[in-house]
Write an enzyme that holds these catalytic residues in place. Structure first.
Site, PDB file in Angstrom:
ATOM      1  CG  MET A   5      40.042  63.928  38.638  1.00  0.00           C
ATOM      2  SD  MET A   5      39.323  64.637  40.142  1.00  0.00           S
ATOM      3  CE  MET A   5      37.873  63.630  40.324  1.00  0.00           C
ATOM      4  CB  CYS A  29      42.902  60.326  32.227  1.00  0.00           C
ATOM      5  SG  CYS A  29      43.701  61.824  32.885  1.00  0.00           S
TER       6      CYS A  29
END
Length: 399
Positions: A317, A104
């Protein structure tokens, strides 16, 4: 009738970039969860509140979106030239599994601050004032991240005036460098798994699509917006409420995963929700961001919309931003062409919440492209710290 008491586990709830997650020190986890496997997955599922057939994660810390159904486990690193090992778990909302296949990028911004505040970085490496450099080993994908964390009066500086589209309030800037984002642990690895900058991707029900499939930051499949009936200016409601559209994007993602060698059969994509990402690109256009703020075509190089865990992301993201920067830096990819083509070392793209700039350094040697570094700025802030509680029978069904 006896009832199981609750476990009390030290944890911290942090925002990193445009995501939120529950952070743990490895040493603080219950003994069964200190090793990878079903016990760890069971614990994290229960912490987040999954699987939830209602799709709300009411009985857990999750926020029922891909951006808020996240967990992080950190420990001191035993690797040379690294301070901390960072392991990321993307928790499925409605299915009983944790996806460990990728990083992430947004929560990467919170890893350095958490590690400093929780004693995972040697004190002599942390200045009282100025910028602390935290060397992070991203354990999911075997890559190095360097976080530049601001310090003030001996503590991590969290407040500031850095604004990040997709985050309501300003905070302190944390600059993140993703080193050799397309390299594997041994320094090799192909940035284009198919060997091509652009491929013809056969997708059942959609036909043949032009696609750039790149593994930098996170494996990502890029297609042209116009080829799938979009303009690139879409916001979440235009796609996430359309079951047919989501099914088509999943079909693209599954076929891309197959061509990239991430899976051996399209059916396996359902058990690998976190990777690859699928995104669509277009040239710059005026649009209105989800906040109501106008974004002018002249202020961006291109438009990008990306899906995460089956839904259009509300912003972008962080790992996909690395993929965007890397692809934009390589002439001839769909991302580069949408941005106007040519050589470039940075790109500013429009996403549903606004804009983001990412830089990347590309090099062509012996016919192979490499990305030496990708850079972006995010912010991070502690939202709550203390303990999470889960019923102590969480491990009782683990085999």
């Amino acid at each position: 009738m006896t009832h199981a008491p609750q476990l009390r586990i030290p944890a911290c709830y942090l925002r990193g970039g445009t995501s939120k997650g529950v952070f743990f020190r490895l040493q603080d986890l219950p003994e069964p969860a200190r090793q990878p496997g079903p016990a760890r997955d069971a614990l994290l599922l229960r912490v987040i509140g999954s699987p939830d057939p209602y799709g709300k994660q009411i009985d857990g810390m999750g926020g029922a979106t891909s951006s808020t159904s996240k967990t992080v486990i950190l420990s001191r690193s035993s690797r040379p030239e690294h301070d901390v090992d960072y392991l990321f778990g993307q928790v499925s909302i409605d299915q009983p599994f944790v996806d460990w296949s990728g990083n992430c990028g947004n929560l990467s911004a919170a890893v350095g601050p958490f590690s400093i505040s929780n004693g995972l970085v040697d004190a002599e490496r942390v200045p009282r004032d100025g910028i602390a450099e935290v060397r992070i080993w991203q354990a999911n994908i075997g890559k190095t991240i360097v976080a530049h964390v601001p310090m003030a009066n001996g503590a991590v500086q969290e407040t500031g005036d850095f604004e990040l589209d997709g985050v309501t309030f300003p905070a302190a800037e944390v600059r993140i460098e993703f080193m050799d984002p397309a390299a594997d642990e041994d320094g090799g690895g192909a940035i284009f798994p198919t060997g091509n900058l652009v491929d013809d991707l056969e997708v059942p029900g959609l036909g043949t699509l032009r696609a750039t499939m790149i593994d930098a930051g996170i494996p990502t499949v890029f297609v042209n917006a116009e080829d799938i009936g979009y303009t690139g200016t879409e916001l979440q409601e235009a796609i996430n409420g359309d079951a047919g559209a989501l099914a088509r994007f999943e079909a693209i993602r599954a076929q891309g995963a197959l061509r990239m060698g991430l899976i051996s059969h399209p059916d396996e994509a359902a058990r690998r929700q976190h990777t690859p990402k699928v995104a669509f690109v277009a040239g710059p256009k005026d649009y209105v961001a989800s906040s109501g703020r106008p974004v002018a075509a002249g202020d961006i190089d291109l438009l990008v919309r990306a899906l995460s865990m089956g839904k259009l992301h509300h912003a972008m993201m962080g790992t996909a931003a690395v993929a965007i920067g890397a692809a934009a830096a390589i002439p001839g990819t769909l991302v580069n062409l949408a941005a106007g083509g040519g050589d470039r070392t940075s790109v500013r793209f429009g996403h549903p919440s606004g804009t983001l700039r990412v830089g990347a350094e590309a090099r062509l040697a012996a016919g192979e492209w490499t990305i030496t570094k990708a850079v972006m700025s995010r912010s991070a802030r502690v939202l709550m710290e203390g303990f999470v509680r889960v019923p102590s029978d969480v491990f009782s069904q683990v085999r």
